[in-house]
Design an enzyme around this catalytic site. Structure first.
Site, mmCIF file in Angstrom:
data_model
loop_
_atom_site.group_PDB
_atom_site.id
_atom_site.type_symbol
_atom_site.label_atom_id
_atom_site.label_comp_id
_atom_site.label_asym_id
_atom_site.label_seq_id
_atom_site.Cartn_x
_atom_site.Cartn_y
_atom_site.Cartn_z
ATOM 1 N N ASN A 136 0.881 -1.175 0.000
ATOM 2 C CA ASN A 136 0.000 0.000 0.000
ATOM 3 C C ASN A 136 0.917 1.224 0.000
ATOM 4 O O ASN A 136 1.470 1.598 1.035
ATOM 5 C CB ASN A 136 -0.902 -0.011 1.231
ATOM 6 C CG ASN A 136 -1.898 1.142 1.249
ATOM 7 O OD1 ASN A 136 -1.807 2.068 0.441
ATOM 8 N ND2 ASN A 136 -2.843 1.094 2.165
ATOM 9 N N ARG A 192 -2.309 -2.113 -3.668
ATOM 10 C CA ARG A 192 -3.564 -1.388 -3.494
ATOM 11 C C ARG A 192 -3.564 -0.187 -4.434
ATOM 12 O O ARG A 192 -2.614 0.593 -4.462
ATOM 13 C CB ARG A 192 -3.701 -0.893 -2.061
ATOM 14 C CG ARG A 192 -4.971 -0.076 -1.839
ATOM 15 C CD ARG A 192 -4.890 0.738 -0.565
ATOM 16 N NE ARG A 192 -6.093 1.539 -0.386
ATOM 17 C CZ ARG A 192 -6.124 2.725 0.224
ATOM 18 N NH1 ARG A 192 -5.002 3.246 0.690
ATOM 19 N NH2 ARG A 192 -7.243 3.384 0.356
ATOM 20 N N GLU A 241 -7.479 -5.821 4.712
ATOM 21 C CA GLU A 241 -7.353 -5.518 3.287
ATOM 22 C C GLU A 241 -6.130 -6.197 2.685
ATOM 23 O O GLU A 241 -6.149 -6.594 1.512
ATOM 24 C CB GLU A 241 -7.288 -3.999 3.097
ATOM 25 C CG GLU A 241 -8.589 -3.298 3.471
ATOM 26 C CD GLU A 241 -8.438 -1.806 3.620
ATOM 27 O OE1 GLU A 241 -8.925 -1.088 2.733
ATOM 28 O OE2 GLU A 241 -7.847 -1.361 4.622
ATOM 29 N N HIS A 299 -13.108 2.039 -0.051
ATOM 30 C CA HIS A 299 -12.990 1.017 0.996
ATOM 31 C C HIS A 299 -13.552 -0.323 0.524
ATOM 32 O O HIS A 299 -13.914 -1.180 1.331
ATOM 33 C CB HIS A 299 -13.721 1.427 2.290
ATOM 34 C CG HIS A 299 -13.166 2.630 2.967
ATOM 35 N ND1 HIS A 299 -13.968 3.604 3.530
ATOM 36 C CD2 HIS A 299 -11.894 3.042 3.158
ATOM 37 C CE1 HIS A 299 -13.216 4.553 4.046
ATOM 38 N NE2 HIS A 299 -11.948 4.229 3.839
ATOM 39 N N ARG A 337 -13.005 15.112 7.273
ATOM 40 C CA ARG A 337 -13.834 15.350 6.091
ATOM 41 C C ARG A 337 -15.274 15.635 6.489
ATOM 42 O O ARG A 337 -15.804 15.029 7.418
ATOM 43 C CB ARG A 337 -13.785 14.138 5.146
ATOM 44 C CG ARG A 337 -12.411 13.849 4.605
ATOM 45 C CD ARG A 337 -12.428 12.593 3.744
ATOM 46 N NE ARG A 337 -11.122 11.924 3.790
ATOM 47 C CZ ARG A 337 -10.933 10.645 3.547
ATOM 48 N NH1 ARG A 337 -11.955 9.874 3.217
ATOM 49 N NH2 ARG A 337 -9.727 10.136 3.613
#
Length: 399
Positions: A8, A89, A382, A178, A239
């Site tokens: 990643n 990723r 993940e 996600h 956010r």
């Protein structure tokens, strides 16, 4: 058996895990931080002990060479020939990719073209891909997309009510993110429930500094809270989540900020940080709320309230729900947020046990046995999904 490395890559970082497949055993994992800056930090776990080095790492290719060098020098592997595949990723695959893909020069070019949809993320992911290809040119690489799982959404979920030409000409639509996490926990939930995922209606709550909710019916994503970008949906650490779009020119007019500067505020200075005025870290906000800080309390309520509403909405969309899943840093560890999200959902068959809800970071059912809707905590993984896709795409003939 095969050794697969899951990567990643960020703009100045590179996270990695080395797996023994198909057993899915983690051999080692680590993180390289501050790439391109002085005093870069290299951390790797060997025999459950962390080793850390401070050194200058000017770019991702040097970072990859350092990582591979340490794998052999620390006797984690005997030779680089033991690594049989690399999984990367990639944040955005647009409509081009609805599954993981073997990386070719043509794929890299398509990822570069898709970078306008994820200008902060895709270029960093591509840099990581190119760095590994430079150092290990003969090892197959696989791109695993955050957006791929959500490509099963129907048009009535992913289209915005804008002129249809905007979608056809510019690709303006909901993509969702996600996806690798939502896919992992939905498959794991089916295993824990002892039922085929194709028979289940699931709501997956990936709650971390970034947060998204997904409606998963029959093993497929049919809706999700994030949109064209990861800014949409629920309130998050920094956010804003969904707002009235007319607020952007209004804020520009009131503050003199440009559109880009307002977007900076919405992405980095809003959410729980903006409401609380304290921090984007939920742990800090929970501590202050416990001391009576009203804005910290308000930030918790705003965060939980938005998630609560999505659960109700997605339950209606699927004509019911079999299980609600909490995952990622907050979802796995905050009993307070889980409690606030679940409070009031009894009308739809959600009966949860406060004593079971005290769990942190472990797989668990937190519902009463008689609850028609199960409530589950499932730590996400993940990286193992990336490793699985490398096996599927690059080594399928062997397993």
């Amino acid at each position: 058996m095969a050794k697969i490395i899951a990567i990643n890559a960020g703009s100045s970082s590179l996270k990695f895990q080395l797996f023994q497949m198909p057993e899915e055993r983690v051999i080692t994992k680590g993180l390289i931080e501050r790439i391109g800056l002085s005093d870069s930090i290299f951390t790797i776990t060997v025999d459950n002990e962390k080793h850390e080095e401070i050194l200058d790492i000017p770019n991702h290719e040097v970072a990859v060479k350092l990582l591979l060098d340490r794998l052999t020098k620390l006797h984690i592997i005997h030779s680089l020939d033991e690594i049989e595949g690399v999984g990367h990723r990639v944040v955005h695959g647009g409509e081009t990719y609805n599954d993981s893909v073997l990386i070719t020069d043509e794929v890299i070019q398509q990822l570069i073209e898709l970078s306008e949809l994820a200008p902060l993320h895709n270029p960093a992911n591509i840099t990581g891909i190119q760095a590994f290809k430079s150092v290990l040119p003969n090892i197959p690489s696989v791109a695993v997309f955050d957006t791929a799982f959500h490509q099963t959404m129907p048009e009535n979920s992913f289209l915005y009510s804008l002129p249809y030409d905007y979608y056809k000409k510019y690709g303006i639509r909901k993509y969702g993110f996600h996806g690798t996490s939502h896919k992992y926990v939905s498959l794991r939930a089916a295993e824990m429930l002892g039922r085929p995922v194709e028979q289940l209606r699931l709501i997956s709550c990936h709650l971390g500094n970034g947060a998204s909710i997904a409606a998963i019916e029959g093993g497929k994503s049919i809706d999700t809270s994030m949109g064209f970008t990861p800014l949409a949906g629920v309130a998050m650490g920094t956010r804003s989540g969904n707002i009235d779009p007319a607020l952007i020119p209004f804020i520009m007019d009131k503050t003199g900020k440009t559109a880009d500067e307002v977007l900076e505020v919405l992405n980095k200075k809003s959410g729980m940080l903006g409401v609380s005025g304290l921090s984007s870290d939920l742990r800090d906000i929970e501590q202050e709320a416990a001391k009576g800080n009203k804005r910290a309390e308000l930030a918790l309520e705003v965060f939980a309230n938005r998630i609560h509403k999505y659960i109700g909405s997605y339950s209606a969309r699927m004509s019911g729900v079999d299980a609600i899943i909490f995952t990622a840093g907050i979802g796995e560890n905050s009993e307070l947020i889980r409690a606030r999200v679940l409070h009031g959902l009894e009308f739809m068959g959600v009966y949860w046990d406060p004593s079971l809800n005290k769990i942190r970071g472990k797989e668990a059912f937190i519902n009463y046995p008689h609850s028609p809707v199960k409530v589950m905590v499932i730590p996400t993984n993940e990286e193992v999904m990336i490793a699985r896709d490398v096996v599927k795409m690059a080594l399928n003939q062997r397993f």
